[in-house]
Scaffold this motif. Sequence first.
Motif, mmCIF file in Angstrom:
data_model
loop_
_atom_site.group_PDB
_atom_site.id
_atom_site.type_symbol
_atom_site.label_atom_id
_atom_site.label_comp_id
_atom_site.label_asym_id
_atom_site.label_seq_id
_atom_site.Cartn_x
_atom_site.Cartn_y
_atom_site.Cartn_z
ATOM 1 N N ILE A 363 0.842 -1.202 0.000
ATOM 2 C CA ILE A 363 0.000 0.000 0.000
ATOM 3 C C ILE A 363 0.877 1.252 0.000
ATOM 4 O O ILE A 363 0.570 2.234 -0.694
ATOM 5 N N VAL A 364 1.966 1.223 0.767
ATOM 6 C CA VAL A 364 2.891 2.362 0.792
ATOM 7 C C VAL A 364 3.485 2.601 -0.596
ATOM 8 O O VAL A 364 3.566 3.737 -1.079
ATOM 9 N N MET A 365 3.899 1.528 -1.244
ATOM 10 C CA MET A 365 4.484 1.652 -2.580
ATOM 11 C C MET A 365 3.470 2.217 -3.574
ATOM 12 O O MET A 365 3.792 3.130 -4.357
ATOM 13 N N VAL A 366 2.250 1.707 -3.565
ATOM 14 C CA VAL A 366 1.240 2.168 -4.511
ATOM 15 C C VAL A 366 0.922 3.644 -4.292
ATOM 16 O O VAL A 366 0.787 4.413 -5.252
ATOM 17 N N LEU A 367 0.818 4.075 -3.021
ATOM 18 C CA LEU A 367 0.539 5.485 -2.758
ATOM 19 C C LEU A 367 1.689 6.365 -3.235
ATOM 20 O O LEU A 367 1.473 7.445 -3.794
ATOM 21 N N ASN A 368 2.919 5.928 -3.025
ATOM 22 C CA ASN A 368 4.075 6.650 -3.570
ATOM 23 C C ASN A 368 3.940 6.854 -5.074
ATOM 24 O O ASN A 368 4.135 7.962 -5.588
ATOM 25 N N LEU A 369 3.616 5.790 -5.765
ATOM 26 C CA LEU A 369 3.541 5.847 -7.215
ATOM 27 C C LEU A 369 2.291 6.590 -7.698
ATOM 28 O O LEU A 369 2.290 7.152 -8.796
ATOM 29 N N CYS A 370 1.227 6.610 -6.885
ATOM 30 C CA CYS A 370 0.056 7.432 -7.198
ATOM 31 C C CYS A 370 0.446 8.908 -7.250
ATOM 32 O O CYS A 370 -0.020 9.660 -8.120
ATOM 33 N N ILE A 371 1.284 9.319 -6.312
ATOM 34 C CA ILE A 371 1.763 10.704 -6.302
ATOM 35 C C ILE A 371 2.559 10.973 -7.573
ATOM 36 O O ILE A 371 2.442 12.044 -8.189
ATOM 37 N N GLY A 372 3.368 9.995 -7.991
ATOM 38 C CA GLY A 372 4.146 10.149 -9.211
ATOM 39 C C GLY A 372 3.287 10.313 -10.450
ATOM 40 O O GLY A 372 3.675 10.998 -11.404
ATOM 41 N N LEU A 373 2.096 9.703 -10.456
ATOM 42 C CA LEU A 373 1.196 9.833 -11.604
ATOM 43 C C LEU A 373 0.694 11.267 -11.787
ATOM 44 O O LEU A 373 0.209 11.615 -12.861
ATOM 45 N N CYS A 374 0.804 12.059 -10.717
ATOM 46 C CA CYS A 374 0.293 13.433 -10.745
ATOM 47 C C CYS A 374 1.385 14.470 -10.978
ATOM 48 O O CYS A 374 1.120 15.675 -10.920
ATOM 49 N N THR A 375 2.615 14.030 -11.190
ATOM 50 C CA THR A 375 3.742 14.952 -11.283
ATOM 51 C C THR A 375 4.446 14.827 -12.632
ATOM 52 O O THR A 375 4.471 13.756 -13.229
ATOM 53 N N PRO A 376 5.020 15.938 -13.115
ATOM 54 C CA PRO A 376 5.810 15.851 -14.348
ATOM 55 C C PRO A 376 7.133 15.162 -14.073
ATOM 56 O O PRO A 376 7.524 15.036 -12.900
ATOM 57 N N PRO A 377 7.849 14.638 -15.076
ATOM 58 C CA PRO A 377 7.569 14.838 -16.505
ATOM 59 C C PRO A 377 6.710 13.766 -17.147
ATOM 60 O O PRO A 377 6.305 13.912 -18.286
ATOM 61 N N VAL A 378 6.439 12.632 -16.441
ATOM 62 C CA VAL A 378 5.747 11.520 -17.091
ATOM 63 C C VAL A 378 4.404 11.213 -16.441
ATOM 64 O O VAL A 378 3.802 10.206 -16.735
ATOM 65 N N GLY A 379 3.916 12.077 -15.583
ATOM 66 C CA GLY A 379 2.683 11.797 -14.859
ATOM 67 C C GLY A 379 1.487 11.614 -15.783
ATOM 68 O O GLY A 379 0.957 12.587 -16.332
ATOM 69 N N THR A 380 1.056 10.387 -15.944
ATOM 70 C CA THR A 380 -0.027 10.081 -16.885
ATOM 71 C C THR A 380 -1.301 10.838 -16.539
ATOM 72 O O THR A 380 -1.937 11.451 -17.407
ATOM 73 N N ILE A 381 -1.695 10.793 -15.277
ATOM 74 C CA ILE A 381 -2.943 11.422 -14.860
ATOM 75 C C ILE A 381 -2.843 12.937 -14.966
ATOM 76 O O ILE A 381 -3.839 13.616 -15.252
ATOM 77 N N LEU A 382 -1.655 13.479 -14.735
ATOM 78 C CA LEU A 382 -1.451 14.921 -14.881
ATOM 79 C C LEU A 382 -1.803 15.372 -16.293
ATOM 80 O O LEU A 382 -2.537 16.352 -16.494
ATOM 81 N N PHE A 383 -1.309 14.657 -17.291
ATOM 82 C CA PHE A 383 -1.556 15.039 -18.673
ATOM 83 C C PHE A 383 -3.012 14.774 -19.073
ATOM 84 O O PHE A 383 -3.613 15.570 -19.803
#
Length: 430
Positions: A363-383
């Motif tokens: 769960i800790v790992m997934v939440l870490n990577l959820c934050i990454g989805l919202c950040t540049p340069p490759v954040g899928t959800i951000l785009f």
Amino acid sequence: MISILMLFASFFGLLWYGVPVAYSIGISTTVTILLNIALLPGITTVAQRMTTGIDSFPLLAIPFFVLAGELMNRGGVANRLINLAKSLVGSLPGGLAYVNTLAAMLFGAISGSAVAAASAIGSVMTDRMESEGYPRPFSAALNITASTTGLLIPPSNVLIIYALASGGAASVEALFIAGYVPGILVGLALMGVAAVIAYKRKFQRGERTSLGQIWLDFRRAFFSLLMLVVVVGGIVLGFFTATEAAAVAVAYALVLGAAYRTISFKDLPSIILNSGKTTAVVMFLICTSMAMSWLFSFEGIPQLMTDFLLNTVSNPILIFLLINLTLLVVGTFMDMTPAVLIFTPIFLPVVVSLGMDPVHFGIVMVLNLCIGLCTPPVGTILFVGAGIAKISVAEVIKPLLPFLAAMIAVLMLITFFEDITLWLPRVFGL
């Protein structure tokens, strides 16, 4: 050491050059293996590891959940959930911000896809919020971060992938149940930030909803919400496995779409085709990532990392912080699926040796990577979120920061207080 340097240098070099992640993983793995093995057996080894990597019964759940999510997305579920959320919290100050968050949580949990949640909820809520005085960048930032909660709240494909990467140390059932509280905490934290911003900017209060309207909207959304009970409840009670639950979810979503008269037989070919494309992308990422994971084991990288961290950093708290920081950085440039498959074999032995439960770490790992989805340069959800809101990514960054801070605060909370994550699995004996 030469092999390890070659692996990481070629991998990050290919990423920097713009090669897609799956190809970067596959090429760097193949090149590194060929340093140690002759051409023909080396190529054969990579092919074997790719095919055996997806030869797993639990992975059958992924195409089914992808198809179920596509059916729910096409089936008009989003509007029903938005109307229910508006009835419940729309009358509060800044109410549409809570509606956006709650609807994204519900739809993300039902569809199992952050991209689907960001698209379905954002396409409806952004214009509605703008008409009531909410800036589009604020609406987009809230939609982007709230959409990731569906990756923690089951059913979630990424939790299935983590269970596979953990080598059986964490079961899908335990991970599904463990994701509820952290996912809800993230949603509440985002609502808290939205409440502060709504108070400062004096966003308007929505109209008060009558009990009759709340009941009507609940009835309309009831069968959509029931999918969560059927799928997760069936797994917990032992009626079916996670893979069988995914097939049940497809049947349920299909019946629901037919009952709502939002899906017809002529829609099925395009739905199945889109689901097939998504599944193919995910499975190819899993194939190449599993080959790289095998190479890590072959080169002894997990043991080297464990020995290095335990011998150089004596404080477990610092090790957990270092791992979190690493995963946050990884999440900014790597998609969630390969990140889970590549870094789970590296970090899981470290945290287990320090007494962390594998389910908790998942769960800790997934939440870490959820934050990454919202950040540049490759954040899928951000785009995706910026595209749905029809604004540039640069416009979203500033309003996104307080919501990211709230997610990081929840991350620190669940990292160091494992009972938050594990108490529900313990209640159900998982």
